[in-house]
Enzyme design. Structure first.
Site, PDB file in Angstrom:
ATOM      1  N   TYR A   3     -78.415  48.625   6.831  1.00 33.00           N
ATOM      2  CA  TYR A   3     -76.918  48.517   7.177  1.00 33.00           C
ATOM      3  C   TYR A   3     -76.417  49.930   7.805  1.00 33.00           C
ATOM      4  CZ  TYR A   3     -71.989  49.145   6.260  1.00 33.00           C
ATOM      5  OH  TYR A   3     -70.608  49.350   6.191  1.00 33.00           O
TER       6      TYR A   3
ATOM      7  N   VAL B 204     -64.739  52.424  12.489  1.00 31.32           N
ATOM      8  CA  VAL B 204     -64.246  54.024  12.213  1.00 31.32           C
ATOM      9  C   VAL B 204     -64.695  54.695  13.308  1.00 31.32           C
ATOM     10  CG1 VAL B 204     -64.135  53.729   9.685  1.00 31.32           C
ATOM     11  CG2 VAL B 204     -66.113  54.570  10.523  1.00 31.32           C
TER      12      VAL B 204
ATOM     13  N   TYR C  52     -59.388  45.991   8.812  1.00 33.73           N
ATOM     14  CA  TYR C  52     -59.243  46.369   7.655  1.00 33.73           C
ATOM     15  C   TYR C  52     -58.047  45.979   6.780  1.00 33.73           C
ATOM     16  CZ  TYR C  52     -62.431  49.554   9.586  1.00 33.73           C
ATOM     17  OH  TYR C  52     -63.443  50.101  10.456  1.00 33.73           O
TER      18      TYR C  52
ATOM     19  N   SER D 258     -68.352  49.512  12.171  1.00 32.96           N
ATOM     20  CA  SER D 258     -67.943  48.412  11.498  1.00 32.96           C
ATOM     21  C   SER D 258     -67.863  47.047  12.433  1.00 32.96           C
ATOM     22  CB  SER D 258     -66.585  48.297  10.657  1.00 32.96           C
ATOM     23  OG  SER D 258     -66.855  48.534   9.180  1.00 32.96           O
TER      24      SER D 258
ATOM     25  N   LYS E  52     -70.444  44.464  12.086  1.00 34.37           N
ATOM     26  CA  LYS E  52     -70.380  43.706  11.065  1.00 34.37           C
ATOM     27  C   LYS E  52     -70.073  42.300  11.613  1.00 34.37           C
ATOM     28  CE  LYS E  52     -68.909  46.863   7.572  1.00 34.37           C
ATOM     29  NZ  LYS E  52     -67.627  47.556   7.065  1.00 34.37           N
TER      30      LYS E  52
HETATM   31  N1  GLU Z   1     -70.728  52.583   8.231  1.00 38.37           N
HETATM   32  C1  GLU Z   1     -69.490  52.553   8.055  1.00 38.37           C
HETATM   33  C2  GLU Z   1     -69.265  52.451   6.349  1.00 38.37           C
HETATM   34  O1  GLU Z   1     -70.055  51.874   5.626  1.00 38.37           O
HETATM   35  C3  GLU Z   1     -68.559  51.801   8.620  1.00 38.37           C
HETATM   36  C4  GLU Z   1     -67.175  51.722   7.995  1.00 38.37           C
HETATM   37  C5  GLU Z   1     -66.503  51.036   9.106  1.00 38.37           C
HETATM   38  O2  GLU Z   1     -66.454  51.204  10.379  1.00 38.37           O
HETATM   39  O3  GLU Z   1     -65.549  50.310   8.764  1.00 38.37           O
HETATM   40  O4  GLU Z   1     -68.759  53.492   5.773  1.00 38.37           O
END
Ligand code: GLU
Length: 307
Positions: A191, A261, A243, A66, A69
Protein backbone atom coordinates in the site's frame (compact mmCIF):
# COMPACT_ATOMS: atom_id res chain seq x y z
CA UNK A 1 -16.84 22.88 -26.94
CA UNK A 2 -14.13 23.10 -29.57
CA UNK A 3 -10.70 21.85 -28.68
CA UNK A 4 -9.04 25.26 -28.87
CA UNK A 5 -11.51 26.43 -26.24
CA UNK A 6 -9.99 24.02 -23.70
CA UNK A 7 -6.54 25.53 -24.15
CA UNK A 8 -7.96 29.03 -23.77
CA UNK A 9 -9.84 27.94 -20.65
CA UNK A 10 -6.73 26.40 -19.07
CA UNK A 11 -4.76 29.58 -19.81
CA UNK A 12 -7.51 31.69 -18.23
CA UNK A 13 -7.68 29.44 -15.17
CA UNK A 14 -3.92 29.61 -14.65
CA UNK A 15 -3.99 33.40 -14.94
CA UNK A 16 -6.97 33.93 -12.63
CA UNK A 17 -5.93 31.31 -10.10
CA UNK A 18 -2.72 33.08 -9.06
CA UNK A 19 -4.08 34.25 -5.65
CA UNK A 20 -4.85 30.64 -4.68
CA UNK A 21 -1.55 29.06 -5.72
CA UNK A 22 0.64 28.39 -2.70
CA UNK A 23 -2.30 28.64 -0.29
CA UNK A 24 -3.23 25.78 2.00
CA UNK A 25 -0.94 23.35 3.81
CA UNK A 26 1.36 20.84 2.21
CA UNK A 27 0.80 17.40 3.81
CA UNK A 28 3.52 16.84 6.38
CA UNK A 29 2.44 13.68 8.21
CA UNK A 30 4.53 11.87 5.59
CA UNK A 31 7.79 13.85 6.04
CA UNK A 32 8.99 13.38 2.48
CA UNK A 33 5.82 15.06 1.13
CA UNK A 34 6.58 18.16 3.24
CA UNK A 35 9.68 18.81 1.13
CA UNK A 36 7.56 19.67 -1.94
CA UNK A 37 7.33 23.38 -2.80
CA UNK A 38 3.77 24.65 -2.24
CA UNK A 39 3.70 26.98 -5.24
CA UNK A 40 3.50 24.33 -7.95
CA UNK A 41 0.45 24.37 -10.19
CA UNK A 42 -0.20 22.17 -13.20
CA UNK A 43 -3.31 21.12 -15.05
CA UNK A 44 -3.94 18.88 -18.06
CA UNK A 45 -6.99 17.86 -20.05
CA UNK A 46 -6.86 14.81 -22.32
CA UNK A 47 -9.88 14.32 -24.55
CA UNK A 48 -11.26 10.96 -25.66
CA UNK A 49 -10.21 11.85 -29.21
CA UNK A 50 -6.61 12.12 -28.06
CA UNK A 51 -6.02 15.85 -27.76
CA UNK A 52 -3.86 17.06 -24.85
CA UNK A 53 -4.11 20.52 -23.32
CA UNK A 54 -1.85 21.66 -20.51
CA UNK A 55 -0.75 24.57 -18.40
CA UNK A 56 1.92 25.20 -15.77
CA UNK A 57 3.66 22.17 -14.23
CA UNK A 58 1.47 19.68 -16.11
CA UNK A 59 4.47 17.50 -16.98
CA UNK A 60 6.12 17.50 -13.54
CA UNK A 61 5.72 14.22 -11.66
CA UNK A 62 4.33 14.28 -8.14
CA UNK A 63 3.28 11.74 -5.51
CA UNK A 64 -0.12 10.41 -6.57
CA UNK A 65 -0.95 9.14 -3.05
CA UNK A 66 -4.66 8.35 -2.77
CA UNK A 67 -5.23 8.71 -6.49
CA UNK A 68 -3.61 5.27 -6.62
CA UNK A 69 -6.72 3.97 -4.82
CA UNK A 70 -8.77 4.57 -7.96
CA UNK A 71 -6.51 2.44 -10.13
CA UNK A 72 -5.96 -0.26 -7.48
CA UNK A 73 -9.74 -0.49 -7.12
CA UNK A 74 -10.07 -0.80 -10.90
CA UNK A 75 -7.71 -3.79 -10.89
CA UNK A 76 -9.50 -5.40 -7.93
CA UNK A 77 -12.88 -4.83 -9.59
CA UNK A 78 -11.50 -6.48 -12.75
CA UNK A 79 -10.45 -9.48 -10.66
CA UNK A 80 -13.46 -9.92 -8.37
CA UNK A 81 -16.34 -8.08 -10.03
CA UNK A 82 -19.27 -7.55 -7.68
CA UNK A 83 -17.77 -9.98 -5.14
CA UNK A 84 -15.48 -7.08 -4.16
CA UNK A 85 -18.46 -5.43 -2.45
CA UNK A 86 -18.76 -8.28 0.03
CA UNK A 87 -15.49 -7.05 1.52
CA UNK A 88 -15.74 -3.28 1.08
CA UNK A 89 -18.80 -1.04 0.93
CA UNK A 90 -19.95 1.67 -1.45
CA UNK A 91 -21.11 4.41 0.92
CA UNK A 92 -19.46 7.71 1.85
CA UNK A 93 -17.87 7.36 5.27
CA UNK A 94 -18.59 10.78 6.78
CA UNK A 95 -15.33 10.38 8.69
CA UNK A 96 -11.69 11.20 7.96
CA UNK A 97 -9.89 9.13 5.33
CA UNK A 98 -7.72 7.48 7.96
CA UNK A 99 -10.35 7.02 10.66
CA UNK A 100 -10.59 3.79 12.63
CA UNK A 101 -13.85 4.33 14.48
CA UNK A 102 -16.36 3.08 11.92
CA UNK A 103 -14.45 -0.15 11.43
CA UNK A 104 -15.30 -1.42 14.88
CA UNK A 105 -19.01 -0.72 14.54
CA UNK A 106 -19.10 -2.25 11.08
CA UNK A 107 -17.12 -5.40 11.88
CA UNK A 108 -14.05 -4.68 9.77
CA UNK A 109 -15.88 -3.95 6.52
CA UNK A 110 -14.66 -0.52 5.32
CA UNK A 111 -17.26 1.92 4.02
CA UNK A 112 -15.71 2.38 0.56
CA UNK A 113 -12.52 1.64 -1.41
CA UNK A 114 -11.29 5.25 -1.34
CA UNK A 115 -10.73 5.64 2.38
CA UNK A 116 -7.55 4.07 3.73
CA UNK A 117 -9.32 1.11 5.33
CA UNK A 118 -11.06 0.22 2.07
CA UNK A 119 -7.90 0.75 0.06
CA UNK A 120 -6.08 -1.69 2.35
CA UNK A 121 -8.68 -4.37 1.60
CA UNK A 122 -8.33 -3.61 -2.12
CA UNK A 123 -4.54 -3.90 -1.87
CA UNK A 124 -5.02 -7.20 -0.07
CA UNK A 125 -6.96 -8.45 -3.12
CA UNK A 126 -4.03 -7.45 -5.33
CA UNK A 127 -1.44 -8.96 -2.96
CA UNK A 128 -3.32 -12.25 -3.10
CA UNK A 129 -3.34 -12.27 -6.90
CA UNK A 130 0.08 -10.81 -7.79
CA UNK A 131 3.56 -11.65 -6.48
CA UNK A 132 4.12 -7.90 -6.06
CA UNK A 133 0.93 -5.85 -5.97
CA UNK A 134 2.74 -2.54 -6.36
CA UNK A 135 4.57 -3.79 -9.46
CA UNK A 136 1.26 -4.90 -10.98
CA UNK A 137 -0.13 -1.44 -10.34
CA UNK A 138 2.93 0.32 -11.76
CA UNK A 139 2.65 -1.87 -14.90
CA UNK A 140 -1.03 -0.96 -15.15
CA UNK A 141 -0.22 2.76 -14.92
CA UNK A 142 2.49 2.39 -17.56
CA UNK A 143 0.02 0.76 -19.94
CA UNK A 144 -2.77 3.26 -19.32
CA UNK A 145 -0.51 6.29 -19.65
CA UNK A 146 1.70 4.91 -22.41
CA UNK A 147 4.71 5.97 -20.31
CA UNK A 148 7.14 3.12 -19.54
CA UNK A 149 9.21 5.36 -17.23
CA UNK A 150 6.56 5.51 -14.47
CA UNK A 151 7.57 4.06 -11.12
CA UNK A 152 7.29 4.70 -7.41
CA UNK A 153 9.52 7.01 -5.43
CA UNK A 154 11.44 4.88 -2.96
CA UNK A 155 12.13 7.81 -0.61
CA UNK A 156 8.44 8.65 -0.35
CA UNK A 157 7.58 4.97 0.18
CA UNK A 158 10.19 4.62 2.93
CA UNK A 159 9.07 7.84 4.57
CA UNK A 160 5.49 6.61 4.56
CA UNK A 161 6.47 3.15 5.80
CA UNK A 162 8.39 4.73 8.67
CA UNK A 163 5.30 6.70 9.72
CA UNK A 164 2.59 4.17 8.97
CA UNK A 165 1.45 3.54 12.56
CA UNK A 166 -2.17 4.40 11.86
CA UNK A 167 -2.35 2.42 8.63
CA UNK A 168 -0.69 -0.53 10.39
CA UNK A 169 -3.23 -0.33 13.19
CA UNK A 170 -6.01 -0.26 10.64
CA UNK A 171 -4.71 -3.23 8.65
CA UNK A 172 -4.27 -5.37 11.75
CA UNK A 173 -7.71 -4.32 13.00
CA UNK A 174 -9.30 -5.35 9.68
CA UNK A 175 -7.36 -8.62 9.84
CA UNK A 176 -8.80 -9.26 13.30
CA UNK A 177 -12.26 -9.36 11.67
CA UNK A 178 -11.01 -11.81 9.03
CA UNK A 179 -11.20 -9.30 6.17
CA UNK A 180 -7.56 -9.64 5.03
CA UNK A 181 -6.33 -12.76 3.30
CA UNK A 182 -2.65 -11.84 3.25
CA UNK A 183 -0.40 -10.84 6.20
CA UNK A 184 -1.22 -7.28 7.30
CA UNK A 185 2.41 -6.14 7.12
CA UNK A 186 2.74 -7.31 3.51
CA UNK A 187 -0.42 -5.39 2.63
CA UNK A 188 0.91 -2.23 4.32
CA UNK A 189 4.18 -2.54 2.47
CA UNK A 190 2.46 -2.78 -0.93
CA UNK A 191 0.00 0.00 0.00
CA UNK A 192 2.75 2.48 0.93
CA UNK A 193 4.62 1.75 -2.30
CA UNK A 194 1.49 2.17 -4.44
CA UNK A 195 0.79 5.55 -2.81
CA UNK A 196 4.38 6.61 -3.64
CA UNK A 197 3.91 6.23 -7.41
CA UNK A 198 5.02 9.44 -9.16
CA UNK A 199 3.14 10.73 -12.18
CA UNK A 200 2.41 14.00 -13.94
CA UNK A 201 -0.97 15.60 -14.64
CA UNK A 202 -0.78 14.60 -18.30
CA UNK A 203 0.06 11.00 -17.38
CA UNK A 204 -2.72 10.76 -14.81
CA UNK A 205 -5.34 12.33 -17.06
CA UNK A 206 -4.40 9.92 -19.84
CA UNK A 207 -4.59 7.00 -17.40
CA UNK A 208 -8.07 7.92 -16.14
CA UNK A 209 -9.44 8.43 -19.63
CA UNK A 210 -10.88 4.90 -19.82
CA UNK A 211 -13.52 6.06 -17.32
CA UNK A 212 -14.65 8.78 -19.75
CA UNK A 213 -14.53 6.37 -22.68
CA UNK A 214 -16.85 3.51 -21.71
CA UNK A 215 -14.09 1.53 -19.98
CA UNK A 216 -11.67 1.45 -22.92
CA UNK A 217 -8.26 3.13 -22.66
CA UNK A 218 -7.77 5.26 -25.79
CA UNK A 219 -3.97 5.19 -25.26
CA UNK A 220 -3.51 1.42 -25.14
CA UNK A 221 -6.80 0.18 -26.63
CA UNK A 222 -7.12 -1.96 -23.51
CA UNK A 223 -10.65 -2.86 -22.43
CA UNK A 224 -10.08 -1.99 -18.80
CA UNK A 225 -13.69 -2.39 -17.64
CA UNK A 226 -17.02 -2.88 -19.35
CA UNK A 227 -19.04 0.30 -19.80
CA UNK A 228 -21.35 -0.51 -16.90
CA UNK A 229 -18.46 -1.09 -14.49
CA UNK A 230 -16.78 2.14 -15.63
CA UNK A 231 -20.03 3.95 -14.84
CA UNK A 232 -20.16 2.34 -11.39
CA UNK A 233 -16.59 3.26 -10.55
CA UNK A 234 -17.20 6.85 -11.65
CA UNK A 235 -20.29 6.93 -9.43
CA UNK A 236 -18.15 5.86 -6.48
CA UNK A 237 -15.70 8.65 -7.24
CA UNK A 238 -18.57 11.11 -7.20
CA UNK A 239 -19.82 10.06 -3.78
CA UNK A 240 -16.56 9.02 -2.07
CA UNK A 241 -13.59 10.34 -4.07
CA UNK A 242 -12.74 13.60 -2.34
CA UNK A 243 -12.52 12.64 1.33
CA UNK A 244 -15.13 14.02 3.65
CA UNK A 245 -15.82 16.90 1.26
CA UNK A 246 -17.43 14.92 -1.56
CA UNK A 247 -20.75 16.79 -1.19
CA UNK A 248 -19.16 20.21 -1.35
CA UNK A 249 -16.82 19.15 -4.15
CA UNK A 250 -19.61 17.89 -6.36
CA UNK A 251 -21.65 21.02 -5.60
CA UNK A 252 -18.77 23.19 -6.75
CA UNK A 253 -17.32 21.08 -9.58
CA UNK A 254 -19.94 18.58 -10.75
CA UNK A 255 -17.52 15.86 -11.87
CA UNK A 256 -16.54 12.45 -10.46
CA UNK A 257 -13.04 12.83 -9.01
CA UNK A 258 -10.35 11.27 -6.86
CA UNK A 259 -7.91 13.37 -4.85
CA UNK A 260 -4.70 12.61 -2.99
CA UNK A 261 -2.71 14.29 -0.20
CA UNK A 262 0.13 14.90 -2.67
CA UNK A 263 -2.14 17.68 -4.02
CA UNK A 264 -3.38 15.94 -7.15
CA UNK A 265 -7.00 15.58 -8.24
CA UNK A 266 -8.12 13.57 -11.26
CA UNK A 267 -11.66 13.98 -12.63
CA UNK A 268 -13.61 12.82 -15.66
CA UNK A 269 -16.37 14.16 -17.87
CA UNK A 270 -17.87 11.01 -19.43
CA UNK A 271 -17.72 10.97 -23.21
CA UNK A 272 -15.43 13.96 -23.31
CA UNK A 273 -12.25 14.17 -21.24
CA UNK A 274 -10.19 13.34 -18.18
CA UNK A 275 -8.54 16.20 -16.33
CA UNK A 276 -5.84 16.25 -13.70
CA UNK A 277 -4.72 19.18 -11.59
CA UNK A 278 -1.84 19.37 -9.14
CA UNK A 279 -1.11 21.97 -6.51
CA UNK A 280 0.34 20.71 -3.21
CA UNK A 281 -1.33 23.14 -0.76
CA UNK A 282 -4.30 21.33 0.82
CA UNK A 283 -7.50 22.73 2.30
CA UNK A 284 -8.82 21.65 5.70
CA UNK A 285 -10.44 18.55 4.20
CA UNK A 286 -7.20 17.35 2.56
CA UNK A 287 -8.05 18.32 -1.01
CA UNK A 288 -5.80 20.58 -3.08
CA UNK A 289 -7.05 24.11 -2.45
CA UNK A 290 -6.06 25.55 -5.82
CA UNK A 291 -6.97 22.23 -7.42
CA UNK A 292 -10.63 22.34 -6.35
CA UNK A 293 -10.82 26.00 -7.30
CA UNK A 294 -9.40 25.35 -10.76
CA UNK A 295 -11.81 22.47 -11.44
CA UNK A 296 -14.71 24.66 -10.34
CA UNK A 297 -13.51 27.27 -12.82
CA UNK A 298 -13.18 24.66 -15.57
CA UNK A 299 -16.77 23.41 -15.32
CA UNK A 300 -18.15 26.90 -14.75
CA UNK A 301 -16.38 28.55 -17.67
CA UNK A 302 -17.00 25.63 -20.05
CA UNK A 303 -20.59 25.18 -18.87
CA UNK A 304 -19.99 21.40 -18.99
CA UNK A 305 -20.29 18.96 -16.12
CA UNK A 306 -22.22 15.74 -15.55
CA UNK A 307 -25.28 17.77 -14.59
N1 GLU B 1 -0.53 7.34 1.67
C1 GLU B 1 -1.49 8.17 2.30
C2 GLU B 1 -1.97 7.56 3.59
O1 GLU B 1 -2.21 6.39 3.65
C3 GLU B 1 -2.60 8.39 1.33
C4 GLU B 1 -3.53 9.38 1.85
C5 GLU B 1 -4.22 10.17 0.81
O2 GLU B 1 -3.66 10.58 -0.21
O3 GLU B 1 -5.40 10.41 1.07
O4 GLU B 1 -2.11 8.19 4.58
Amino acid sequence: MTNSDYQAILDAIHRDLKPYIGQGRVADYIPELATVRPDHFGMAIVTVDGQVYRTGDADVRFSIQSISKLFACTLAFQLLGDALWQRVGREPSGTAFNSLVQLEFEAGKPRNPFINAGALVVTDVLCRRFVQAETALVDFMRRLSGEPGIGYDLRVAQSELAHAERNRAMAHFIASFGNLEMPADAVIDAYCRQCAISMSCVELARSALFLANGGVSPASGEHVLDASSAKRLSALMLTCGTYDAAGDFVYRVGLPAKSGVGGGIVAVLPGEYAVCVWSPGLDATGNSLAGVQSLEMLTTISGRSIF
